[in-house]
Design a protein around this motif. Structure first.
Motif, mmCIF file in Angstrom:
data_model
loop_
_atom_site.group_PDB
_atom_site.id
_atom_site.type_symbol
_atom_site.label_atom_id
_atom_site.label_comp_id
_atom_site.label_asym_id
_atom_site.label_seq_id
_atom_site.Cartn_x
_atom_site.Cartn_y
_atom_site.Cartn_z
ATOM 1 N N GLY A 1 -9.732 12.581 5.178
ATOM 2 C CA GLY A 1 -11.041 12.225 5.914
ATOM 3 C C GLY A 1 -11.033 10.909 5.986
ATOM 4 N N ARG A 2 -10.009 10.003 5.564
ATOM 5 C CA ARG A 2 -10.091 8.458 5.416
ATOM 6 C C ARG A 2 -10.228 8.096 6.920
ATOM 7 N NH1 ARG A 2 -11.945 6.449 1.081
ATOM 8 N NH2 ARG A 2 -11.025 4.650 1.162
ATOM 9 N N THR A 3 -10.840 6.888 7.036
ATOM 10 C CA THR A 3 -10.890 6.364 8.420
ATOM 11 C C THR A 3 -10.069 5.134 8.655
ATOM 12 O OG1 THR A 3 -12.576 4.984 7.585
ATOM 13 C CG2 THR A 3 -13.495 6.949 8.472
ATOM 14 N N HIS A 4 -8.942 5.002 7.687
ATOM 15 C CA HIS A 4 -8.075 3.784 7.932
ATOM 16 C C HIS A 4 -6.507 4.489 8.025
ATOM 17 C CE1 HIS A 4 -8.117 4.186 3.468
ATOM 18 N NE2 HIS A 4 -6.710 4.050 3.637
ATOM 19 N N THR A 5 -5.579 3.676 8.360
ATOM 20 C CA THR A 5 -4.111 4.104 8.330
ATOM 21 C C THR A 5 -3.583 3.389 7.287
ATOM 22 O OG1 THR A 5 -3.592 2.386 10.049
ATOM 23 C CG2 THR A 5 -4.314 4.357 10.834
ATOM 24 N N ARG A 6 -2.154 3.795 7.129
ATOM 25 C CA ARG A 6 -1.515 3.133 6.095
ATOM 26 C C ARG A 6 -1.413 1.558 6.817
ATOM 27 N NH1 ARG A 6 2.898 0.212 6.195
ATOM 28 N NH2 ARG A 6 4.260 0.170 4.359
ATOM 29 N N ASP A 7 -1.007 1.283 7.879
ATOM 30 C CA ASP A 7 -1.167 -0.147 8.207
ATOM 31 C C ASP A 7 -2.276 -0.797 8.079
ATOM 32 O OD1 ASP A 7 1.640 0.449 9.095
ATOM 33 O OD2 ASP A 7 1.108 0.354 11.171
ATOM 34 N N VAL B 1 -7.486 2.381 -1.180
ATOM 35 C CA VAL B 1 -6.413 2.685 -0.317
ATOM 36 C C VAL B 1 -6.173 4.264 -0.391
ATOM 37 C CG1 VAL B 1 -3.827 2.346 -0.054
ATOM 38 C CG2 VAL B 1 -5.512 0.232 -0.365
ATOM 39 N N GLN B 2 -6.147 4.810 -1.617
ATOM 40 C CA GLN B 2 -5.901 6.008 -1.774
ATOM 41 C C GLN B 2 -4.648 6.779 -1.643
ATOM 42 O OE1 GLN B 2 -8.262 6.439 -3.703
ATOM 43 N NE2 GLN B 2 -10.091 5.520 -2.548
ATOM 44 N N SER B 3 -4.056 6.269 -0.490
ATOM 45 C CA SER B 3 -2.609 6.769 -0.164
ATOM 46 C C SER B 3 -2.192 5.898 0.976
ATOM 47 C CB SER B 3 -2.565 8.217 0.394
ATOM 48 O OG SER B 3 -1.269 8.617 0.846
ATOM 49 N N LEU B 4 -0.826 5.710 0.863
ATOM 50 C CA LEU B 4 -0.055 4.934 2.163
ATOM 51 C C LEU B 4 0.394 5.790 3.105
ATOM 52 C CD1 LEU B 4 1.234 1.637 0.729
ATOM 53 C CD2 LEU B 4 -0.888 1.917 2.084
ATOM 54 N N ASP B 5 0.368 7.327 3.052
ATOM 55 C CA ASP B 5 0.938 8.349 3.953
ATOM 56 C C ASP B 5 -0.389 8.759 5.133
ATOM 57 O OD1 ASP B 5 3.182 10.472 4.240
ATOM 58 O OD2 ASP B 5 0.964 11.422 4.502
ATOM 59 N N ASP B 6 -0.064 8.490 6.349
ATOM 60 C CA ASP B 6 -0.940 8.543 7.316
ATOM 61 C C ASP B 6 -1.517 10.174 7.428
ATOM 62 O OD1 ASP B 6 -1.514 6.061 8.081
ATOM 63 O OD2 ASP B 6 0.169 6.179 9.536
ATOM 64 N N ALA B 7 -0.724 10.924 6.993
ATOM 65 C CA ALA B 7 -1.022 12.594 7.195
ATOM 66 C C ALA B 7 -1.850 12.882 5.895
ATOM 67 C CB ALA B 7 0.289 13.276 7.075
ATOM 68 N N GLU C 1 -16.616 -3.422 -3.861
ATOM 69 C CA GLU C 1 -15.557 -2.562 -3.408
ATOM 70 C C GLU C 1 -15.436 -2.309 -1.972
ATOM 71 O OE1 GLU C 1 -16.281 1.328 -6.417
ATOM 72 O OE2 GLU C 1 -17.223 1.480 -4.464
ATOM 73 N N ALA C 2 -14.207 -2.365 -1.439
ATOM 74 C CA ALA C 2 -13.899 -2.459 -0.039
ATOM 75 C C ALA C 2 -12.959 -1.449 0.630
ATOM 76 C CB ALA C 2 -13.073 -4.023 0.293
ATOM 77 N N ASN C 3 -13.369 -1.013 1.809
ATOM 78 C CA ASN C 3 -12.471 0.022 2.231
ATOM 79 C C ASN C 3 -11.642 -0.695 3.501
ATOM 80 O OD1 ASN C 3 -12.898 2.442 0.674
ATOM 81 N ND2 ASN C 3 -14.205 3.348 2.294
ATOM 82 N N PRO C 4 -10.198 -0.459 3.741
ATOM 83 C CA PRO C 4 -9.665 -0.935 4.593
ATOM 84 C C PRO C 4 -10.051 -0.932 5.950
ATOM 85 C CG PRO C 4 -8.149 0.121 3.334
ATOM 86 C CD PRO C 4 -9.612 0.611 2.791
#
Length: 376
Positions: free
Chosen positions: A130-136, A118-124, A92-95
């Motif tokens: 509570g994710r630590t990554h952004t869409r990009d 990834v979970q979502s590609l929507d920054d909001a 498993e990897a987190n962006p």
């Protein structure tokens, strides 16, 4: 074989997994203890004779470890256990904790499949979770995995999130499919007690899409992914031809697996077990020469049958009556004829010759179907 890495940079608001803040000293103790658990586990004759077809490194966030640590983890397991040629090795990897260099280290260690959260590609929405990554960062992580040489990549996505609308879900799925992952896991949000989301929900402070909206998202995802060449092979999982998760299919087929690491669960020699959750307790017990068990329970025959039905019906192809009889020594009609017949009459199950499977309506009411097979 499943190995749990119990560290995260930050815990997400929905997460009830066994994870703790990353600390270098704790990582060193964990790796030493994991090696001891592997050696003690491999002393059992049934394990020593086994040749493993899959290894899954989950968490937590395995990629919050350094490339060097991950190499040591995988290499140590390969020294202790026997793996079949071509075994599927997933990490498993987190962006937010991955880059091309770390992916190259994983490849060198023998990892041949990635699962990117990834979970979502929507920054909001990512911020809301509570994710630590952004869409990009998520997109860059996927591209980095391909550049590093990974040819088998899963993307995890979630839907029915707080404040999520159908169009937001549609855009995320379309953008992810444009990246051409080999496998997708699409899960609806589950509210767990003891999490920030669980607490907010209990206070009436969490606004979730209704059941109709959730159903619309799920139904559309199935059609869209199938139209784009993904096989819907399990309730929440979709794969390109030949890219089904070999590891997860072991769970769904109720087959044996080892679980190593703090809080890990396993099913071996007819016994389901779980390890102690705290890394400090885990390391202490192993330092004393004891396996770090919190619980061990031999599964009685009736419960084995329940597990076989509930897990097997998660697969879209369902369960073979012939295989059920061969494995468990009882015909499905004898064990569950009444339940299967009733659920079929309600349009939830289909009986297609040798196989029993969920109908499309049954997919959306799967928990009610599974409950029908519980007797213990």
């Amino acid at each position: 074989m499943y190995v749990h890495v119990p560290f995260c940079v930050k815990k997400c608001f929905y997460c009830d997994f066994n994870s703790y803040t990353l600390d270098r000293e704790a990582v060193v103790r964990y790796l030493e203890a994991l090696r001891r658990e592997a050696e003690l586990t491999a002393a059992a004759e049934s394990v020593r004779k086994a040749s493993f077809d899959t290894l899954y490194i989950g968490g937590g966030t395995p990629t919050c470890l350094s490339g060097k640590d991950l190499k040591a983890l995988v290499g140590g397991l390969r020294e202790v256990f026997s793996f079949r040629p071509g075994a599927e090795v997933t990490c498993e990897a987190n962006p937010g904790s991955s880059n091309e260099e770390k992916f190259e280290s994983l490849l060198e260690a023998g990892v041949n499949r990635l699962s990117i959260g990834v979970q979502s590609l929507d920054d909001a929405l990512l911020g809301r979770l509570g994710r630590t990554h952004t869409r990009d960062e998520a997109v860059r992580s996927f591209v980095a995995a391909r550049r590093a040489g990974f040819v088998n990549v899963n993307v995890d996505l979630m839907f029915a999130l707080p404040g999520q609308e159908f169009e937001t879900w549609r855009r995320t799925l379309e953008e992810v499919v444009a990246l051409a992952p080999d496998h997708l896991s699409c899960y609806s949000l589950i509210i767990e007690e003891g999490t920030p989301f669980g607490d907010a929900f209990a206070r009436g402070k969490l606004s979730l899409p209704g059941e109709e909206a959730e159903l619309e998202m799920f139904e559309w995802a199935i059609g869209f992914l199938e139209a784009n060449g993904y096989e819907h092979y399990e309730i929440s999982n979709f794969a390109r031809p030949g890219r089904r998760s070999r590891h997860n299919q072991i769970y769904w087929r109720n087959e044996p697996y080892l679980g190593l690491g703090p809080g890990a669960h396993g099913y071996w020699d007819g016994v389901r077990y779980s390890n102690v959750r705290l890394p400090s307790d885990y390391a202490r017990m192993l330092a004393g020469g004891a396996l770090p068990r919190a619980e061990e329970r031999r599964i009685p025959p009736g419960e084995v049958l329940e597990d076989a039905m509930i897990l097997g019906l998660r697969l879209i192809e369902g369960i073979s009556r012939e295989e059920f009889s061969r494995r468990y020594g009882v015909r499905m009609e004898e064990a569950y004829g009444e339940e299967v017949g009733r659920l079929a009459s309600l349009g939830l199950l289909a009986e297609d010759g040798d196989r029993v499977r969920l109908r499309r309506r049954g997919l959306f009411l799967a928990n009610q179907v599974f409950a029908a097979f519980l007797r213990s």
